[in-house]
Design a protein around this motif. Structure first.
Motif, mmCIF file in Angstrom:
data_model
loop_
_atom_site.group_PDB
_atom_site.id
_atom_site.type_symbol
_atom_site.label_atom_id
_atom_site.label_comp_id
_atom_site.label_asym_id
_atom_site.label_seq_id
_atom_site.Cartn_x
_atom_site.Cartn_y
_atom_site.Cartn_z
ATOM 1 N N SER A 146 -54.392 8.386 -4.551
ATOM 2 C CA SER A 146 -54.958 8.561 -3.219
ATOM 3 C C SER A 146 -54.629 7.363 -2.343
ATOM 4 O O SER A 146 -54.706 6.223 -2.768
ATOM 5 C CB SER A 146 -56.470 8.782 -3.308
ATOM 6 O OG SER A 146 -57.092 7.704 -3.968
ATOM 7 N N LEU A 147 -54.255 7.650 -1.106
ATOM 8 C CA LEU A 147 -53.727 6.639 -0.194
ATOM 9 C C LEU A 147 -54.804 6.139 0.758
ATOM 10 O O LEU A 147 -55.500 6.925 1.399
ATOM 11 C CB LEU A 147 -52.568 7.226 0.605
ATOM 12 C CG LEU A 147 -51.377 7.677 -0.240
ATOM 13 C CD1 LEU A 147 -50.624 8.815 0.429
ATOM 14 C CD2 LEU A 147 -50.436 6.504 -0.498
ATOM 15 N N THR A 148 -54.928 4.812 0.857
ATOM 16 C CA THR A 148 -55.881 4.225 1.799
ATOM 17 C C THR A 148 -55.142 3.762 3.051
ATOM 18 O O THR A 148 -53.916 3.793 3.123
ATOM 19 C CB THR A 148 -56.615 3.018 1.187
ATOM 20 O OG1 THR A 148 -55.733 1.880 1.172
ATOM 21 C CG2 THR A 148 -57.114 3.311 -0.221
ATOM 22 N N GLU A 149 -55.933 3.315 4.013
ATOM 23 C CA GLU A 149 -55.374 2.823 5.274
ATOM 24 C C GLU A 149 -54.537 1.559 5.074
ATOM 25 O O GLU A 149 -53.790 1.157 5.976
ATOM 26 C CB GLU A 149 -56.513 2.522 6.260
ATOM 27 C CG GLU A 149 -57.318 3.745 6.673
ATOM 28 C CD GLU A 149 -58.424 4.140 5.701
ATOM 29 O OE1 GLU A 149 -59.245 4.997 6.068
ATOM 30 O OE2 GLU A 149 -58.485 3.607 4.570
ATOM 31 N N GLY A 151 -60.421 1.156 15.156
ATOM 32 C CA GLY A 151 -59.513 0.854 14.055
ATOM 33 C C GLY A 151 -58.782 2.074 13.534
ATOM 34 O O GLY A 151 -58.745 3.133 14.167
ATOM 35 N N LEU A 152 -58.210 1.914 12.350
ATOM 36 C CA LEU A 152 -57.442 2.958 11.678
ATOM 37 C C LEU A 152 -58.283 3.592 10.566
ATOM 38 O O LEU A 152 -58.864 2.878 9.740
ATOM 39 C CB LEU A 152 -56.165 2.358 11.073
ATOM 40 C CG LEU A 152 -55.346 3.238 10.132
ATOM 41 C CD1 LEU A 152 -54.771 4.441 10.873
ATOM 42 C CD2 LEU A 152 -54.227 2.426 9.489
ATOM 43 N N PHE A 153 -58.344 4.923 10.554
ATOM 44 C CA PHE A 153 -59.159 5.642 9.575
ATOM 45 C C PHE A 153 -58.405 6.831 8.998
ATOM 46 O O PHE A 153 -57.622 7.470 9.694
ATOM 47 C CB PHE A 153 -60.452 6.155 10.231
ATOM 48 C CG PHE A 153 -61.334 5.063 10.755
ATOM 49 C CD1 PHE A 153 -62.342 4.530 9.959
ATOM 50 C CD2 PHE A 153 -61.149 4.558 12.035
ATOM 51 C CE1 PHE A 153 -63.157 3.515 10.444
ATOM 52 C CE2 PHE A 153 -61.956 3.535 12.520
ATOM 53 C CZ PHE A 153 -62.957 3.002 11.718
ATOM 54 N N HIS A 154 -58.666 7.100 7.737
ATOM 55 C CA HIS A 154 -58.252 8.361 7.141
ATOM 56 C C HIS A 154 -59.442 9.307 7.176
ATOM 57 O O HIS A 154 -60.582 8.886 6.962
ATOM 58 C CB HIS A 154 -57.808 8.172 5.691
ATOM 59 C CG HIS A 154 -56.484 7.491 5.561
ATOM 60 N ND1 HIS A 154 -55.931 7.147 4.346
ATOM 61 C CD2 HIS A 154 -55.583 7.100 6.504
ATOM 62 C CE1 HIS A 154 -54.760 6.572 4.541
ATOM 63 N NE2 HIS A 154 -54.535 6.516 5.839
ATOM 64 N N CYS A 155 -59.183 10.583 7.461
ATOM 65 C CA CYS A 155 -60.275 11.551 7.457
ATOM 66 C C CYS A 155 -59.772 12.915 6.975
ATOM 67 O O CYS A 155 -59.140 13.655 7.727
ATOM 68 C CB CYS A 155 -60.900 11.689 8.838
ATOM 69 S SG CYS A 155 -62.252 12.894 8.820
ATOM 70 N N THR A 156 -60.049 13.208 5.728
ATOM 71 C CA THR A 156 -59.846 14.549 5.187
ATOM 72 C C THR A 156 -61.128 14.933 4.444
ATOM 73 O O THR A 156 -61.982 14.080 4.205
ATOM 74 C CB THR A 156 -58.662 14.596 4.192
ATOM 75 O OG1 THR A 156 -58.964 13.758 3.070
ATOM 76 C CG2 THR A 156 -57.362 14.158 4.841
ATOM 77 N N ASN A 187 -60.609 8.370 2.310
ATOM 78 C CA ASN A 187 -61.299 7.928 3.533
ATOM 79 C C ASN A 187 -61.931 6.546 3.316
ATOM 80 O O ASN A 187 -63.147 6.365 3.456
ATOM 81 C CB ASN A 187 -62.369 8.948 3.923
ATOM 82 C CG ASN A 187 -61.812 10.344 4.119
ATOM 83 O OD1 ASN A 187 -60.607 10.534 4.281
ATOM 84 N ND2 ASN A 187 -62.682 11.328 4.106
ATOM 85 N N TYR A 188 -61.098 5.605 2.970
ATOM 86 C CA TYR A 188 -61.584 4.296 2.504
ATOM 87 C C TYR A 188 -62.326 3.524 3.592
ATOM 88 O O TYR A 188 -63.405 2.977 3.355
ATOM 89 C CB TYR A 188 -60.407 3.482 1.970
ATOM 90 C CG TYR A 188 -60.785 2.240 1.199
ATOM 91 C CD1 TYR A 188 -61.750 2.286 0.190
ATOM 92 C CD2 TYR A 188 -60.187 1.009 1.469
ATOM 93 C CE1 TYR A 188 -62.095 1.148 -0.530
ATOM 94 C CE2 TYR A 188 -60.517 -0.130 0.761
ATOM 95 C CZ TYR A 188 -61.474 -0.055 -0.231
ATOM 96 O OH TYR A 188 -61.812 -1.185 -0.936
ATOM 97 N N MET A 189 -61.755 3.496 4.798
ATOM 98 C CA MET A 189 -62.414 2.755 5.887
ATOM 99 C C MET A 189 -63.733 3.405 6.302
ATOM 100 O O MET A 189 -64.669 2.712 6.695
ATOM 101 C CB MET A 189 -61.469 2.624 7.084
ATOM 102 C CG MET A 189 -60.407 1.549 6.898
ATOM 103 S SD MET A 189 -61.120 -0.120 6.794
ATOM 104 C CE MET A 189 -61.668 -0.359 8.481
#
Length: 277
Positions: free
Chosen positions: A113-116, A203-208, A254-256
């Motif tokens: 899984s990929l973080t920001e 900032g930068l966020f992942h959201c799924t 969705n680490y951040m």
């Protein structure tokens, strides 16, 4: 608060507008392609200065991944130049900007899984144009929210509706089983975007949504929920060659969100179940 939504007629634009309409103190400006061409700098400046939004949420994008490989100039205009124009115009009036981005900024080869904080390496024109759009928004407006998502479905044309339509005319369907990601409801993404803006969490966020599956597994779950007896057979990406390379593994973490506001998204199974009912 005054909120401008570009790409307001798309799946995500519609859902954000729907959720904001439930908040009485929000003044919405909904701009479709015919209302505002984000690729034209003077038109953007004029529109933004006239309406003076506090927040611009850019849902406008050229998302036809295969078409991007041949319509390269148009992809850069919409996915890169458009966000730049909006970011500068927003900055000039002190407004914030939300830029929606994609899992295609990664190469899909990591199988975790990929973080920001993971390294980006887009393999397609679509991914490259979206990444450059991210960079320009960051450069031209410090009050930015960049939100990467994936496998999105909502009110509009999407994979879910395509599979349901195909099931009406096919007894058997072959679906790719070697691409892994996370189906994401526009409902969950819209909730997160609205919360980020509310909290001023730049900032930068992942959201799924949470979890992961292949397109084959996703289709099986869709048919199970709907009680559809069309047979679904797994196949490989090589059996369905496309102009744009698809990421083999693009599960976003969705680490951040976990570290800051908290991750309020549902599992992909919960979200698709609600959507289909």
């Amino acid at each position: 608060m005054k909120v401008l939504i570009t790409g307001a007629n798309g799946q995500l634009g519609r859902e954000i507008a729907k959720q904001y309409k439930e908040i009485k103190e929000i003044d919405l400006i909904l701009a479709g392609r015919s209302d505002l061409d984000i690729t034209k700098v003077n038109e953007v400046y004029s529109f933004v200065n006239k309406n003076k939004p506090d927040v611009i949420i850019n849902c406008a994008a050229f998302t036809a991944v295969d078409k991007c490989e041949t319509e390269i100039d148009m992809a850069y205009k919409i996915n890169t130049i458009g966000p730049k124009n909006l970011a500068i115009a927003a900055n000039e009036i002190g407004a914030e900007i939300v830029q929606v981005s994609t899992d295609y900024v990664f190469d899909g080869n990591m199988h975790q899984s990929l973080t920001e904080f993971d390294e980006v390496n887009p393999q397609t024109v679509y991914g490259k144009t979206k990444l450059e759009g991210e960079k320009l928004v960051r450069s031209f407006n410090p009050k930015h929210y960049i939100v990467r998502t994936a496998w999105l479905y909502g009110d509009g044309n999407n994979f879910v509706k395509t599979m349901l339509n195909l099931s009406e005319t096919h007894k058997t369907l072959k679906v790719v089983n070697d691409q892994t990601g996370t189906p994401t409801s526009t409902v969950d993404l819209a909730r997160v975007i609205i919360k980020l803006v509310e909290d001023k969490n730049y900032g930068l966020f992942h959201c799924t949504c949470k979890g992961q599956c292949t397109w084959y597994e996703f289709t099986k779950e869709i048919f199970r929920i709907k009680g559809i007896d069309t047979e679904v057979l797994p196949c490989t990406t090589d059996q369905f060659p496309r102009p744009a390379k698809r990421p083999e593994y693009s599960v976003l973490r969705n680490y951040m969100l976990e570290l800051t506001t908290g991750d309020i998204t549902r599992t992909w199974q919960e979200a698709i179940s609600e959507y289909l009912k």
